[in-house]
Write a protein that holds these residues in place. Structure first.
Motif, short mmCIF file in Angstrom:
data_model
loop_
_atom_site.label_atom_id
_atom_site.label_comp_id
_atom_site.label_asym_id
_atom_site.label_seq_id
_atom_site.Cartn_x
_atom_site.Cartn_y
_atom_site.Cartn_z
N GLY A 169 5.35 -19.93 37.62
CA GLY A 169 6.77 -20.02 37.29
C GLY A 169 7.24 -18.86 36.44
O GLY A 169 8.10 -19.01 35.58
N ILE A 170 6.68 -17.67 36.69
CA ILE A 170 6.98 -16.49 35.90
C ILE A 170 8.15 -15.73 36.50
O ILE A 170 8.20 -15.49 37.71
CB ILE A 170 5.75 -15.57 35.80
N PHE A 171 9.07 -15.32 35.66
CA PHE A 171 10.20 -14.50 36.10
C PHE A 171 9.76 -13.05 36.20
O PHE A 171 9.29 -12.46 35.22
CB PHE A 171 11.35 -14.63 35.10
N GLU A 172 9.88 -12.47 37.39
CA GLU A 172 9.49 -11.09 37.63
C GLU A 172 10.69 -10.32 38.18
O GLU A 172 11.49 -10.87 38.94
CB GLU A 172 8.34 -11.01 38.64
N TYR A 173 10.79 -9.05 37.81
CA TYR A 173 11.91 -8.25 38.31
C TYR A 173 11.58 -6.76 38.28
O TYR A 173 10.65 -6.33 37.59
CB TYR A 173 13.18 -8.53 37.53
N VAL A 174 12.35 -6.02 39.05
CA VAL A 174 12.33 -4.55 39.01
C VAL A 174 13.78 -4.10 38.91
O VAL A 174 14.62 -4.46 39.74
CB VAL A 174 11.66 -3.94 40.25
N LYS A 175 14.07 -3.32 37.89
CA LYS A 175 15.43 -2.90 37.59
C LYS A 175 15.91 -1.81 38.55
O LYS A 175 15.14 -0.92 38.93
CB LYS A 175 15.50 -2.39 36.15
N ASP A 176 17.18 -1.89 38.92
CA ASP A 176 17.88 -0.84 39.67
C ASP A 176 17.15 -0.44 40.95
O ASP A 176 16.91 0.75 41.21
CB ASP A 176 18.10 0.39 38.78
N VAL A 177 16.85 -1.43 41.77
CA VAL A 177 16.20 -1.17 43.05
C VAL A 177 17.21 -0.67 44.08
O VAL A 177 16.90 0.14 44.94
CB VAL A 177 15.49 -2.45 43.56
#
Length: 268
Positions: A169-177
């Motif tokens: 349940g971990i929030f993962e992201y990559v900015k400005d894709v």
């Protein structure tokens, strides 16, 4: 409950211009700002009890979707990242199923909170959804359930962790894709992220933490829950103009019903 009983205003000084400025700068720089320990312990405990009480009303419907949350585009192959399907399987309780006395509703409607959000998010005013379902939601994820990779349609999201999962349940992201406003959909980088070939940022969000996130151009997901706990997350959804509602199709997809729509515009 007063706002001081809900929010730790000793730490999170909603009416302090310098506090707002610091968070605005962090949001600009990182695309996300995590306000740790935003809720006071008593308010969080009450909210956890209420989230458990309404869980039986949650609408669960696993569904596949593209990361762009749009219909298939015949200009691209079925396995192109534009059409590539991911899974989302969370459940949802809607605004009309959450009591008006809930700390969630009191926080959502509080003028100091909304003014602080406007300052941090650089919005002139914030308005609730005109439909009866979309303004305040609680999302649930049980073992194996997840929120698949996607870009948001809106420019910002406001979420409050009620209860994190014990595992996963971990929030993962990559900015400005991508740069949606200029038509750059970031296909190459998006595919590498979705296929696990690009590093991602992960956030450890504890119960009572508030997250402000710009997801329109940042690809993000919530990983599957890995144990028998239930992840519980509140979504506080605002618009920057009055009288906006989700489409009937979107409401049926997300909530399994369409609810009602207010005919009067809300004031900020």
């Amino acid at each position: 409950m007063s706002i001081d009983q809900i929010v730790d205003t000793d730490t999170h000084r909603l009416t302090d211009a310098q506090w707002c400025l610091a968070n605005r700068r962090e949001l600009r720089a990182n695309g996300a700002v995590q306000l740790r320990g935003f809720l006071r312990a008593e308010a969080l405990a009450r909210l956890q009890e209420q989230a458990e009480a309404v869980f039986e009303h949650a609408y669960f419907k696993p569904q596949t979707h593209s990361i762009y949350l749009g219909p298939p585009d015949d200009a691209f192959a079925a396995d192109h990242i534009r059409n590539y399907q991911v899974l989302s399987s969370k459940g949802c309780v809607t605004d009309d199923q959450i009591d008006t006395s809930s700390p969630l509703k009191q926080l959502y409607n509080n003028s100091d909170f909304k003014t602080a959000l406007c300052s941090i998010l650089e919005e002139d005013a914030l308005y609730p959804y005109a439909d009866s379902l979309s303004s305040v939601n609680i999302h649930y994820a049980r073992r194996g359930e997840e929120l698949g990779w996607h870009f948001d349609n809106s420019s910002f999201a406001v979420t409050l962790m009620i209860q994190p999962a014990g595992q996963g349940g971990i929030f993962e992201y990559v900015k400005d894709v991508r740069d949606a406003d200029n038509g750059d959909m970031g296909y190459g980088l998006s595919e590498r992220i979705v296929k696990g070939r690009h590093p991602v940022s992960a956030m450890n969000i504890a119960g009572g933490d508030l997250l402000l996130f710009r997801g329109r151009n940042s690809l993000h997901r919530v990983t599957p829950v890995g144990d028998d706990s239930t992840r519980q997350l509140a979504v506080l959804a605002y618009n920057n103009a009055p009288g906006i509602s989700l489409s009937e199709n979107a409401r049926m997809t997300f909530y399994g019903r369409i609810g009602s729509v207010q005919t009067q515009s809300h004031q900020p």
